[in-house]
Design a protein around this motif. Structure first.
Motif: not given
Length: 500
Positions: A388-398, A415-423, A431-433, A438-442
């Motif tokens: 039941g979490a399909r409507d929660i905002p999501e950040i995809i991190v590769f 596959l995910a145009p707005n994704a963040v690439f990280a290691s 830092a980008e993540l 921070e931007r997407m937290l309520p």
């Protein structure tokens, strides 16, 4: 199955298994040739050759475990199970079938097995009796005997009748993908709740698969079997051994469900406490071995177990951290997902996965170096939908972006145009993540303007921790603060409110 240690360092077993490899065809004793090879005999009838080899067993390359030193096994006083993997795939899905079998190989090694070989058969549907078909099951028996294997693992969930029939043919133990996953979970669960959930899932899986051998499972208690001198009132048909086992399993399952239910108030109290203090929550989800725990450690220094193995994390871990502007939020690590996750585990681990459904934001970690990241993303989204979490905002991190090249980045970006690439290993992209989180937290819903006396520094500290301070000015009569806070905190500081 027993735990294994890492046998390789730089080129680990798991990396070798998950790496894509050429699949080469074969049949027993070298009679079959390549099913999809380019080279063909010009004197043979191609159509007849296709009919003969249409359902031939096909070896998947790179699925043989190589031990550096067999004395390691002797030293540990363990006998690792030698397994052969089998799978069935319809026409046109050979790549997907090979990826799935490699994943099963990684699961088997994580559970403690030595993988001797991986075999695929092309047919529209698995045989309802012996999964591979009677003839191919007999060929599999010869292969198992030649390799000296003691276990066969099917890359699906076998029906109880299929498992029994195939076991009768190959003459060794036959298990399925679900049993391997349950075995890994039972090895890795640490908390009381996690152990109870695993045991419940195992019993739900075992119940329809109880099997009697000979008379031992059909012998009835009661009557003369009840023992000499049992006396009047004790004679009768009684229960068979298998009926007794079923009843004991049902009793144990009822006790476990009651025990798991008793853990709920503690979880709800912790969640209510976080909610009362308006601490936003971020849940890390993703495919197993995608690097979720490594990412949590990198961001919060949580010290969570990190291991190059599937399902290294089973119990939810929650840590607090801060955004750049000082807002607190919680990071929760969750159990990894896997394709064809047994439904018993989705149900049994609902209490662990419900951290996701109560989260304000989901960080979806994807292994950028995996050969099929699209299917991983689909699998995770399916499980997120189940809880039941399909409507929660999501950040995809590769994650593991240090292992891919520019061409792979371009494909993943599709596959995910707005994704963040990280290691998580090197720290690149973290830092980008955090900025994206921070931007997407309520943001807190109530704006307040306060004049706080200098002797109430605790109020200023609380506003920084649990709210979002937008302006601060030190005046003669106190500290003037403008901030966004939760309704609960706004009610606590009304005595310091001033007009703007």
């Amino acid at each position: 199955m027993a735990d294994t240690e890492n046998h390789d360092t730089d080129d680990g077993v798991l990396d070798r298994i998950l790496a894509s490899g050429e699949a080469r065809a074969f049949s027993v004793f070298g009679r079959a040739q390549a099913l999809h090879g380019d080279a063909t005999d010009s004197n043979s009838d191609g159509e007849q050759l296709e009919r003969e080899e249409r359902r031939a067993l096909r070896r998947v390359g790179g699925l043989s475990t190589e031990l550096d030193d067999v004395t390691e096994v002797e030293y540990r006083q363990l006998r690792l199970e030698n397994v052969v993997l089998i799978g069935v795939y319809p026409q046109g899905s050979v790549d997907e079938a090979e990826n799935s079998l490699r994943e099963l190989s990684a699961l088997a090694e994580t559970a403690g097995a030595v993988v001797l070989d991986g075999l695929l058969q092309r047919r529209p549907h698995p045989d309802p009796s012996t999964y591979l078909g009677r003839g191919k099951a007999e060929e599999l028996r010869d292969i198992v005997r030649t390799l000296n294997a003691d276990t066969v693992i099917a890359d699906t969930e076998l029906a109880p009748s299929q498992r029994r029939a195939l076991e009768d043919v190959v003459k060794v133990k036959v298990i399925d993908r679900t049993a391997v996953i349950l075995d890994i979970f039972s090895q890795h669960a640490q908390s009381r709740e996690g152990k109870a959930q695993v045991e419940l899932a195992q019993l739900e899986y075992l119940l329809p698969r109880l099997r009697g051998w000979g008379e031992s499972m059909s012998r009835q208690a009661g009557g003369q079997v009840g023992g000499a001198g049992a006396g009047m009132g004790s004679r009768g048909p009684g229960e068979t051994k298998i009926e007794l086992d079923r009843r004991r399993i049902h009793t144990r399952m009822a006790r476990l469900r009651k025990q798991i239910k008793a853990f709920a108030p503690a979880r709800e109290a912790k969640r209510a406490n976080r909610s009362r203090f308006a601490v936003p929550s971020v849940a890390i989800v993703g495919y197993t071995n995608a690097g979720k725990s490594s990412l949590l450690n990198r961001v919060t220094q949580a010290g969570v177990l990190v291991e190059n193995a599937l399902f290294a994390t089973l119990d939810s871990t929650t840590r607090r951290t801060r955004t750049e502007d000082g807002r607190e939020f919680t990071f929760s690590d969750t159990v990894g997902f896997v394709r064809n996750l047994p439904h018993q585990l989705v149900e049994a681990f609902r209490s662990t996965l419900e951290e996701v459904s109560y989260a304000d934001l989901v960080v979806h970690v994807v292994d950028a170096a995996h050969p099929d990241p699209a299917s991983q993303i689909t699998t995770v989204h399916d499980v997120i939908g189940d809880v039941g979490a399909r409507d929660i905002p999501e950040i995809i991190v590769f994650n593991k972006a240090d292992l891919i090249d520019d061409d792979q980045r371009l494909l993943l970006r599709g596959l995910a145009p707005n994704a963040v690439f990280a290691s998580a290993r090197t720290g690149d992209g973290i830092a980008e993540l955090l900025k994206e989180i921070e931007r997407m937290l309520p943001h807190p819903p109530v704006d307040v303007a306060l004049l706080v006396p200098y002797d109430r520094g605790d109020i200023i500290s609380m506003l920084h921790r649990r709210g979002e301070v937008t302006n601060i000015d030190y005046r003669d009569d106190g500290t003037y603060v403008e901030a966004s806070v939760s309704e609960e905190i706004a009610a606590q500081v009304t005595e310091f409110a001033v007009s703007t």
